[in-house]
Design an enzyme around this catalytic site. Structure first.
Site, PDB file in Angstrom:
ATOM      1  N   ASN A 138       0.688  -1.251   0.474  1.00 22.61           N
ATOM      2  CA  ASN A 138      -0.049  -0.224   0.326  1.00 22.61           C
ATOM      3  C   ASN A 138       0.946   1.733   0.111  1.00 22.61           C
ATOM      4  OD1 ASN A 138      -3.156  -0.561   0.263  1.00 22.61           O
ATOM      5  ND2 ASN A 138      -1.956  -2.284   0.892  1.00 22.61           N
TER       6      ASN A 138
ATOM      7  N   MET B  32       0.545  -2.532  12.189  1.00 22.40           N
ATOM      8  CA  MET B  32      -0.022  -3.245  13.212  1.00 22.40           C
ATOM      9  C   MET B  32      -0.324  -2.882  14.545  1.00 22.40           C
ATOM     10  SD  MET B  32      -1.261  -5.403  11.180  1.00 22.40           S
ATOM     11  CE  MET B  32      -1.886  -6.871  11.649  1.00 22.40           C
TER      12      MET B  32
ATOM     13  N   ASN C 257      -6.764   4.947   7.466  1.00 24.38           N
ATOM     14  CA  ASN C 257      -6.095   3.274   7.837  1.00 24.38           C
ATOM     15  C   ASN C 257      -7.066   2.280   6.374  1.00 24.38           C
ATOM     16  OD1 ASN C 257      -5.631   0.671   8.821  1.00 24.38           O
ATOM     17  ND2 ASN C 257      -7.374   0.565   9.287  1.00 24.38           N
TER      18      ASN C 257
ATOM     19  N   HIS D 270      -8.518  -1.242   5.591  1.00 25.86           N
ATOM     20  CA  HIS D 270      -8.815  -2.201   6.347  1.00 25.86           C
ATOM     21  C   HIS D 270      -9.195  -3.624   4.990  1.00 25.86           C
ATOM     22  CE1 HIS D 270     -10.241  -5.530   9.040  1.00 25.86           C
ATOM     23  NE2 HIS D 270     -10.868  -5.323   8.578  1.00 25.86           N
TER      24      HIS D 270
ATOM     25  N   GLU E  17     -11.542   3.176  18.312  1.00 23.93           N
ATOM     26  CA  GLU E  17     -12.774   2.349  18.653  1.00 23.93           C
ATOM     27  C   GLU E  17     -11.922   1.893  17.386  1.00 23.93           C
ATOM     28  OE1 GLU E  17     -13.957   3.343  21.865  1.00 23.93           O
ATOM     29  OE2 GLU E  17     -14.944   1.012  20.668  1.00 23.93           O
TER      30      GLU E  17
HETATM   31  N1  NHR Z   1      -5.751   2.273  15.881  1.00 21.17           N
HETATM   32  C1  NHR Z   1      -7.472   2.858  16.209  1.00 21.17           C
HETATM   33  N2  NHR Z   1      -7.581   3.011  16.936  1.00 21.17           N
HETATM   34  N3  NHR Z   1      -8.162   2.763  15.666  1.00 21.17           N
HETATM   35  C2  NHR Z   1      -8.341   1.447  14.666  1.00 21.17           C
HETATM   36  O1  NHR Z   1      -9.302   1.858  13.253  1.00 21.17           O
HETATM   37  C3  NHR Z   1      -7.105   1.413  14.055  1.00 21.17           C
HETATM   38  C4  NHR Z   1      -5.833   1.337  14.951  1.00 21.17           C
HETATM   39  C5  NHR Z   1      -4.429   1.002  14.417  1.00 21.17           C
HETATM   40  C6  NHR Z   1      -4.586  -0.142  13.658  1.00 21.17           C
HETATM   41  C7  NHR Z   1      -4.866  -1.041  11.689  1.00 21.17           C
HETATM   42  C8  NHR Z   1      -6.016  -2.085  12.191  1.00 21.17           C
HETATM   43  C9  NHR Z   1      -6.046  -3.168  10.939  1.00 21.17           C
HETATM   44  O2  NHR Z   1      -7.149  -3.136   9.898  1.00 21.17           O
HETATM   45  C10 NHR Z   1      -5.607  -0.512  12.855  1.00 21.17           C
HETATM   46  C11 NHR Z   1      -7.238   0.542  13.305  1.00 21.17           C
HETATM   47  C12 NHR Z   1      -3.527  -4.238  14.530  1.00 21.17           C
HETATM   48  C13 NHR Z   1      -4.155  -3.860  15.619  1.00 21.17           C
HETATM   49  C14 NHR Z   1      -3.854  -5.198  16.888  1.00 21.17           C
HETATM   50  O3  NHR Z   1      -4.865  -5.250  17.759  1.00 21.17           O
HETATM   51  C15 NHR Z   1      -5.587  -3.933  16.051  1.00 21.17           C
HETATM   52  C16 NHR Z   1      -6.008  -3.009  14.390  1.00 21.17           C
HETATM   53  C17 NHR Z   1      -5.773  -2.931  13.147  1.00 21.17           C
HETATM   54  C18 NHR Z   1      -4.109  -3.701  13.730  1.00 21.17           C
HETATM   55  N4  NHR Z   1      -2.825  -5.599  17.150  1.00 21.17           N
HETATM   56  C19 NHR Z   1      -1.994  -5.731  18.443  1.00 21.17           C
HETATM   57  C20 NHR Z   1      -1.941  -4.360  19.303  1.00 21.17           C
HETATM   58  O4  NHR Z   1      -1.791  -5.015  20.824  1.00 21.17           O
HETATM   59  C21 NHR Z   1      -0.720  -5.798  18.224  1.00 21.17           C
HETATM   60  C22 NHR Z   1      -0.870  -7.241  16.830  1.00 21.17           C
HETATM   61  C23 NHR Z   1      -0.055  -7.817  16.960  1.00 21.17           C
HETATM   62  O5  NHR Z   1       1.663  -6.958  16.849  1.00 21.17           O
HETATM   63  O6  NHR Z   1       0.473  -8.467  15.503  1.00 21.17           O
HETATM   64  O7  NHR Z   1      -2.073  -3.374  18.725  1.00 21.17           O
HETATM   65  O8  NHR Z   1      -6.067  -4.724  11.246  1.00 21.17           O
HETATM   66  C1  GAR Z   2      -3.930  -4.728   3.368  1.00 21.17           C
HETATM   67  O1  GAR Z   2      -4.076  -5.797   2.900  1.00 21.17           O
HETATM   68  C2  GAR Z   2      -3.663  -4.257   4.734  1.00 21.17           C
HETATM   69  O2  GAR Z   2      -5.633  -3.900   4.307  1.00 21.17           O
HETATM   70  C3  GAR Z   2      -4.034  -5.264   5.868  1.00 21.17           C
HETATM   71  O3  GAR Z   2      -2.632  -6.084   5.520  1.00 21.17           O
HETATM   72  C4  GAR Z   2      -2.130  -5.501   4.140  1.00 21.17           C
HETATM   73  C5  GAR Z   2      -1.048  -4.558   4.860  1.00 21.17           C
HETATM   74  O4  GAR Z   2      -0.397  -4.689   3.428  1.00 21.17           O
HETATM   75  N1  GAR Z   2      -4.414  -4.476   6.416  1.00 21.17           N
HETATM   76  C6  GAR Z   2      -4.189  -5.123   8.020  1.00 21.17           C
HETATM   77  O5  GAR Z   2      -4.895  -6.637   7.928  1.00 21.17           O
HETATM   78  C7  GAR Z   2      -4.821  -4.507   8.930  1.00 21.17           C
HETATM   79  N2  GAR Z   2      -5.747  -5.005  10.226  1.00 21.17           N
HETATM   80  P1  GAR Z   2       1.030  -3.669   3.272  1.00 21.17           P
HETATM   81  O6  GAR Z   2       2.125  -3.961   3.869  1.00 21.17           O
HETATM   82  O7  GAR Z   2       1.568  -4.792   1.612  1.00 21.17           O
HETATM   83  O8  GAR Z   2       0.323  -2.507   2.259  1.00 21.17           O
END
Ligand code: NHR
Ligand code: GAR
Length: 220
Positions: A17, A93, A110, A112, A146
């Protein structure tokens, strides 16, 4: 020459991305300048992608901070220090705490890989496939406190076939991610996005271009 919106891109992984945003900027399709690419993982290939294009990179390992808030404050200080006006999460992440969200209110995006509010969380391409949906897709949204709940900016829809593999569906969605993310950032750069409660209004939206999608098709 349009003003170049200063953005910061946060990554944790391969950065495709990020690459699509770099490519859009270099193709003059996105009026933005990437001031910093920041990763919480030192081995994120996205860092190499940024360095290949002369973009400043930083690695900030969340594990060396005493709390999520302390980490977030350090990231915010880096972003503000480089004049970043819009924060772009691209496969980042780590959940952002209110410290971060409040510092960049309605100025964090972000992407998703699902049609929110359906399928929040992780491994969502498999969840959609296993549920037997006919459409899946991806969502660019503003980030609020959230997780996966922020106001939706743009979505793309792709067909899902029952015999799809998770990889095939993820690739079909990812292709659309690479189109809608630069578009969402460009709309922001043009000042055309206005958040009212849960909704994002887009100035000059062409409704004529919208179409109904049916899967399987009504006629063979
Ligand atoms: N932060 C907020 N406040 N709101 C969102 O909508 C967010 C965010 C941070 C990241 C990306 C999201 C996804 O697209 C994103 C959206 C990881 C986690 C998570 O719980 C949650 C959402 C997303 C990405 N991560 C763990 C943590 O404790 C760690 C996971 C890991 O390290 O692999 O932060 O999915
Ligand atoms: C993308 O598919 C994105 O939507 C997803 O990870 C990939 C990132 O790819 N994000 C998540 O699933 C967050 N939960 P990239 O590093 O090649 O952009």
């Amino acid at each position: 020459m349009a003003r170049q919106l200063p953005i910061g891109v946060l990554i944790s992984g391969s950065g495709t991305n990020l690459q699509s945003i770099i490519d859009a900027i270099e193709a003059k399709k996105l009026d933005a300048r990437i001031e910093i690419v920041l990763s919480n993982k030192a081995d994120a290939y996205g860092l190499v992608r940024a360095q290949n294009h002369g973009i400043h990179t930083e690695v900030l390992d969340h594990k060396v901070f005493t709390s999520r808030e302390a980490y977030d404050q350090a990231v915010v200080d880096l972003l503000l220090g480089r004049g970043v006006e819009l924060v772009v999460l691209a496969g980042f992440m780590r959940l952002l705490s209110p410290v971060f969200v409040q510092a960049y209110s309605n100025r964090i995006m972000n992407i998703h890989p699902a049609l929110l509010p359906a399928f929040p969380g992780l491994h969502v391409q498999k969840k959609a496939l296993d549920h037997g949906v006919r459409f899946a897709g991806c969502t660019v949204h503003f980030v609020n406190e959230e997780c996966d709940e922020g106001p939706i900016i743009i979505q793309a829809v792709v067909p899902v076939f029952p015999d799809d593999t998770e990889e095939a569906l993820a690739a079909r969605i990812l292709k659309q991610e690479h189109s809608i993310y630069p578009r969402a950032i460009q709309l922001y750069a043009e000042g055309r996005l206005h958040v009212v409660g849960r909704k994002v209004f887009v100035d000059g939206l062409n409704k004529e271009g919208s179409q109904v999608l049916v899967q399987p098709p009504l006629e063979e």
